[in-house]
Design a protein around this motif. Structure first.
Motif, PDB file in Angstrom:
ATOM      1  N   PHE A 143      43.141  44.795  29.305  1.00  0.00           N
ATOM      2  CA  PHE A 143      41.860  44.191  29.673  1.00  0.00           C
ATOM      3  C   PHE A 143      40.823  44.427  28.584  1.00  0.00           C
ATOM      4  N   PRO A 155      48.863  41.821  39.994  1.00  0.00           N
ATOM      5  CA  PRO A 155      47.457  41.667  40.380  1.00  0.00           C
ATOM      6  C   PRO A 155      46.893  42.896  41.094  1.00  0.00           C
ATOM      7  N   ARG A 207      46.341  45.686  38.516  1.00  0.00           N
ATOM      8  CA  ARG A 207      45.143  45.462  37.703  1.00  0.00           C
ATOM      9  C   ARG A 207      43.874  45.735  38.509  1.00  0.00           C
ATOM     10  N   SER A 250      41.119  48.870  37.773  1.00  0.00           N
ATOM     11  CA  SER A 250      39.685  48.670  37.501  1.00  0.00           C
ATOM     12  C   SER A 250      38.849  49.839  38.006  1.00  0.00           C
ATOM     13  N   TRP A 288      32.228  46.115  33.346  1.00  0.00           N
ATOM     14  CA  TRP A 288      33.610  45.697  33.060  1.00  0.00           C
ATOM     15  C   TRP A 288      34.552  46.034  34.203  1.00  0.00           C
ATOM     16  N   GLU A 293      34.287  43.142  36.448  1.00  0.00           N
ATOM     17  CA  GLU A 293      34.922  41.978  35.814  1.00  0.00           C
ATOM     18  C   GLU A 293      36.448  42.085  35.877  1.00  0.00           C
ATOM     19  N   MET A 294      36.981  43.287  35.642  1.00  0.00           N
ATOM     20  CA  MET A 294      38.426  43.468  35.678  1.00  0.00           C
ATOM     21  C   MET A 294      38.972  43.234  37.079  1.00  0.00           C
ATOM     22  N   GLU A 338      37.677  41.378  39.484  1.00  0.00           N
ATOM     23  CA  GLU A 338      37.557  39.977  39.881  1.00  0.00           C
ATOM     24  C   GLU A 338      38.509  39.061  39.116  1.00  0.00           C
ATOM     25  N   SER A 339      38.972  39.503  37.948  1.00  0.00           N
ATOM     26  CA  SER A 339      39.898  38.689  37.155  1.00  0.00           C
ATOM     27  C   SER A 339      41.342  39.188  37.244  1.00  0.00           C
ATOM     28  N   ALA A 340      41.618  40.060  38.219  1.00  0.00           N
ATOM     29  CA  ALA A 340      42.943  40.687  38.308  1.00  0.00           C
ATOM     30  C   ALA A 340      44.039  39.725  38.764  1.00  0.00           C
ATOM     31  N   GLY A 341      43.659  38.605  39.352  1.00  0.00           N
ATOM     32  CA  GLY A 341      44.651  37.663  39.844  1.00  0.00           C
ATOM     33  C   GLY A 341      44.806  37.679  41.353  1.00  0.00           C
ATOM     34  N   ILE A 371      39.421  38.912  47.231  1.00  0.00           N
ATOM     35  CA  ILE A 371      38.227  39.363  46.505  1.00  0.00           C
ATOM     36  C   ILE A 371      37.024  39.392  47.439  1.00  0.00           C
TER      37      ILE A 371
END
Length: 360
Positions: free
Chosen positions: A25, A76, A79, A83, A141, A144-145, A147-150, A156
């Protein structure tokens, strides 16, 4: 990605998987940081997240498994769980700055790392300012990590209140810890001091370190209300025992193992439950000496030895060990008879031991 069996929930494979997720990430942010001219900030972030026990990601991951079993695609979830260690790194950067700590995990703390980049009279101020910004960007971050983990948009959305509560509680708990160390809280009676220490223990550590991560994972696994309530009880109890162990290590720990200078909690004047128990149990002379040492500038090794002896001879150390053991037992008892995935249950039992029986 290979995830270890539940009897060893933080083995090297899990730790490596979390570290890879974090590095991947942060590596993906290099173009952004370079374009802005902030690569030193990114490099410091990468140094901050190296190492660590990865307990918060583990409680999150296995909280999910307890609710829903192993996911078909673990990446996912891994990740998202990882975070939490960016959030943790954010708080450690600020914590070291607030405490004036020179090292973290045997390496220079973030403000000292930045300070070394700018020789001269303004180095210290630059190090402090840059560390504040590093903590802030790590906090950002982390979100951000996650929310973008998949994860799915629904997952979410469902997790958002748990994360918001976790972030708010730990920051407010940190404020209370600082206020107590500076004498800005009620010290009129031993009970008032103990009440403050209990709140710090619960909100700065127990909920943030164990309860909310486990609840977050279980929420992602669509856990029923009874399981969430059980994990809340389990998490607060294990989290309290985890912090009490930390308090003991902060006074009696071996710096070569903990990565932190010995006696830092005494130097910082922290009135933890360990210290307050010693003050309550001690005679007048012991109370006067220990009080005079807490947060005093220029403490020597002899001073720290004196403080340790008072804590030991008043029975505060043994009392703290007994409370750790009792809290851990009660946490495991809370898990009994609750419907959850067997492997998740096994992992939560193992994690309780890993969190509370440690030397760093």
């Amino acid at each position: 990605m290979l995830i270890p069996p539940a009897h060893d929930p933080t083995n090297p494979a899990f730790v490596s998987a979390v570290e890879k997720a974090l590095m991947d990430f942060l590596g993906g942010l290099s173009e952004r940081a370079d374009r802005i001219g902030a690569l030193p900030l990114l490099e410091a972030a990468q140094a901050c997240i190296a190492g660590g026990k990865r307990l918060r990601p583990a409680f999150c991951y296995w909280g999910y498994v307890a609710a829903a079993g192993r996911p078909a695609d673990p990446d996912p979830l891994l990740r998202a769980a990882a975070s939490l260690d960016l959030l943790h790194a954010s708080l450690l950067v600020h914590d070291d700055l607030l405490d004036g700590s020179d090292t973290r995990r045997g390496a220079p703390s973030a403000h000292r790392r930045f300070e070394a980049l700018l020789p001269g009279p303004r180095a210290t101020r630059f190090g402090e300012a840059a560390a504040i910004l590093l903590g802030d960007v790590l906090f950002s971050w982390s979100a951000e990590m996650f929310e973008s983990a998949g994860l799915s948009p629904e997952a979410i959305r469902d997790a958002a209140p748990v994360l918001a509560t976790m972030r708010s509680e730990v920051l407010c708990g940190q404020y209370l810890d600082v206020a107590a160390a500076f004498g800005a809280t009620d010290r009129s009676t031993p009970r008032a001091q103990a009440d403050t220490a209990e709140k710090v223990l619960e909100f700065k550590s127990a909920r943030y370190s164990v309860r909310r991560p486990a609840e977050l994972g279980a929420t992602l696994g669509e856990a029923p209300p009874r399981l969430l309530a059980t994990l809340g009880t389990y998490g607060s109890l294990v989290g309290r025992a985890f912090q009490l162990r930390d308090d003991l290590l902060g006074v009696f720990g071996d710096p070569s193992v903990t990565g932190k200078p010995a006696g830092d909690d005494i130097r910082e004047g922290k009135r933890t439950l360990l210290v307050l128990t010693a003050l309550e149990n001690g005679n007048t002379h012991q109370r006067e000496i220990l009080t005079s040492l807490l947060g005093a500038p220029g403490l020597t090794e002899e001073d720290l030895t004196t403080a340790r002896e008072i804590i030991e001879t008043t029975g505060a150390r043994d009392s703290c060990e007994e409370l750790i053991a009792r809290s851990t037992r009660d946490a495991l008892t809370a898990l009994e008879g609750v419907d959850m995935d067997a492997e998740g249950l096994s992992a939560l039992i193992a994690l309780a031991g890993l969190a509370t029986d440690r030397d760093r």
